[in-house]
Design an enzyme around this catalytic site. Structure first.
Site, PDB file in Angstrom:
ATOM      1  N   ASP A 193     -67.889   6.394 -47.693  1.00 47.83           N
ATOM      2  CA  ASP A 193     -66.464   6.167 -47.446  1.00 47.83           C
ATOM      3  C   ASP A 193     -65.570   6.924 -48.412  1.00 47.83           C
ATOM      4  O   ASP A 193     -64.867   6.339 -49.235  1.00 47.83           O
ATOM      5  CB  ASP A 193     -66.146   4.668 -47.497  1.00 47.83           C
ATOM      6  CG  ASP A 193     -66.341   4.022 -46.133  1.00 47.83           C
ATOM      7  OD1 ASP A 193     -66.890   4.694 -45.247  1.00 47.83           O
ATOM      8  OD2 ASP A 193     -65.936   2.866 -45.955  1.00 47.83           O
ATOM      9  N   THR A 197     -73.179  10.804 -39.681  1.00 42.43           N
ATOM     10  CA  THR A 197     -73.639  10.724 -41.074  1.00 42.43           C
ATOM     11  C   THR A 197     -75.009  10.064 -41.107  1.00 42.43           C
ATOM     12  O   THR A 197     -75.436   9.445 -40.125  1.00 42.43           O
ATOM     13  CB  THR A 197     -72.676   9.895 -41.956  1.00 42.43           C
ATOM     14  OG1 THR A 197     -72.579   8.570 -41.413  1.00 42.43           O
ATOM     15  CG2 THR A 197     -71.305  10.527 -42.028  1.00 42.43           C
ATOM     16  N   GLU A 198     -75.667  10.191 -42.248  1.00 37.89           N
ATOM     17  CA  GLU A 198     -76.925   9.468 -42.402  1.00 37.89           C
ATOM     18  C   GLU A 198     -76.617   7.974 -42.429  1.00 37.89           C
ATOM     19  O   GLU A 198     -75.502   7.559 -42.758  1.00 37.89           O
ATOM     20  CB  GLU A 198     -77.680   9.914 -43.650  1.00 37.89           C
ATOM     21  CG  GLU A 198     -77.053   9.534 -44.959  1.00 37.89           C
ATOM     22  CD  GLU A 198     -77.911   9.962 -46.146  1.00 37.89           C
ATOM     23  OE1 GLU A 198     -79.131   9.723 -46.137  1.00 37.89           O
ATOM     24  OE2 GLU A 198     -77.348  10.531 -47.089  1.00 37.89           O
TER      25      GLU A 198
END
Length: 306
Positions: A173, A106-107
C-alpha cells in the site's frame, strides 16, 4: 488501509470474471480486501501458475478528485521501480477504458495483513515479533536508500502483509508514498493519525517519519492495541502526538529492552535512528537471518504490461 475478507478454503474450480488485455491474468469474484479507494480480488497468473492479487479502482468514483487518481498512478509507477523481497511486487498495470477502471496485478500474501494476523494469533513470542520487525526495517531501508529516496508515509500494521507459513512480511500500500530529492525533505500532511510522527504535522519532514510509524507498529505488535486507542477522535490524537505524550499502550510494555527500542523509534527527528542503524541494534542480536542471501535485493521474473 485495506480491510481483509475471509477466504473459503473449500472453493471449487471457478470461472474468471475478467481477464487482463493479454489474457495472462484472470480475476475471480472473490474479494481479498477493500479500502476507501480500491478493491483487491483473488486472481491467477496462468503463465506462472501462481495466485496473485488483482487491485481494481473504479475511476468514475473519483472523477471529481484528480488528486486521488494522480496518487494512484503514482503508486503504480513507483511500485514498478521497486524490487525487494520485503516490498510487495507489482507484475502488471493497465487502464480499462470501457469499464473506466485502473487495474494492477501484485503478488499476494497468503495470510493477509499483519494487524489481523496478529489478532488471530495472540500467543506469539518476542522472537517472532523481532523477526517481523527486522523484515519491515529491511524494506524501509531499501525504500530510504533507493535513488531517489522513497518515503512510505502511511506505514502501519494494516499496510504490512504476511506469508504466515514462512513468516515472511512485506510492505505494501504505497499509495501515500513520495519520492524526495537530495534534501530528503517533504511537505504534505498525509497518513494514519495514530502512526504519524509529530514533525509530519509541521509539514517539514524526512524519511525518518517512517521510523516513528515503525515504532508504533512494534508497539501494536507487542501489545495487540492500536496506539492512542484511548482517544476518541483525531484532534485528541494530534494534541497528544505534537506534545510528545506517548500512547497508553506503552504502559503495557513490561520488557525494558522492548520499551527502549520503541522509544528510540519515537525519539525526536534529530536523534531518531535510520532503518540501517536500527538493523544493527542489539535488539536484534538473537535474531539470525535464515537465508544467507537475506540482504541481497529481491529479484524475480516479473513481466510488466503497462
Amino acid at each position: 488501509m485495506v480491510q481483509s475478507v475471509s477466504v473459503d478454503p473449500d472453493r471449487e474450480s471457478e470461472p474468471f470474471i475478467e481477464l487482463d488485455p493479454t489474457g495472462r491474468y484472470g480475476r475471480y469474484d472473490e474479494l481479498l480486501g477493500y479500502g476507501a479507494v480500491k478493491k483487491v480480488y483473488r486472481a491467477f497468473d496462468q503463465e506462472e501458475g501462481i495466485e496473485v492479487a488483482w487491485n481494481q479502482v473504479k475511476l468514475r468514483n473519483f472523477m471529481d478528485d484528480q488528486q486521488v487518481i494522480d496518487r494512484l498512478y503514482s503508486e503504480v509507477r513507483l511500485l514498478k521501480t521497486l524490487k525487494h523481497k520485503n516490498i510487495i511486487a507489482l507484475y502488471s498495470v493497465w487502464r480499462d477504458e470501457n469499464r473506466n477502471t485502473l487495474n494492477f496485478i501484485t503478488e499476494v500474501c497468503t495470510s493477509g495483513n499483519l494487524r489481523e494476523y496478529r489478532k488471530k494469533h495472540k500467543h506469539v513470542s518476542m522472537k517472532a515479533v523481532k523477526k517481523w520487525s527486522k523484515q519491515i526495517l529491511k524494506g524501509l531501508n531499501y525504500l530510504h536508500t533507493h535513488e531517489p529516496c522513497v518515503i512510505h508515509r502511511d506505514l502501519n500494521c494494516s499496510n504490512v502483509f504476511i506469508n504466515g507459513n514462512i513468516g515472511q512480511v512485506k510492505i505494501g500500500d504505497l499509495g501515500f508514498a513520495t519520492i524526495v530529492g537530495k534534501s530528503h525533505s517533504a511537505h504534505s500532511v498525509l497518513g494514519t493519525p495514530e502512526f504519524m510522527a509529530p514533525e509530519l504535522y509541521d509539514e517539514d519532514y524526512t524519511e525518518l517519519i517512517d521510523i516513528y510509524s515503525f515504532g508504533m507498529c512494534v508497539l501494536e505488535m507487542v501489545t495487540l492495541e492500536l496506539p492512542y486507542s484511548e482517544c476518541d477522535n483525531v484532534v485528541k490524537i494530534y494534541k497528544k502526538v505534537i506534545s510528545g505524550v506517548r500512547p497508553k499502550a506503552m504502559d503495557k510494555v513490561k520488557d525494558p529492552e522492548v520499551k527502549k527500542f520503541i522509544e528510540k523509534c519515537l525519539a525526536q527527528p534529530r536523534v531518531r535512528p535510520s532503518a540501517s542503524e536500527l538493523l544493527q541494534d542489539p535488539f536484534f542480536n538473537d535474531i539470525n537471518d535464515d537465508d544467507e542471501n537475506d540482504d541481497e535485493e529481491y529479484t524475480s521474473n516479473n513481466f510488466w504490461h503497462a
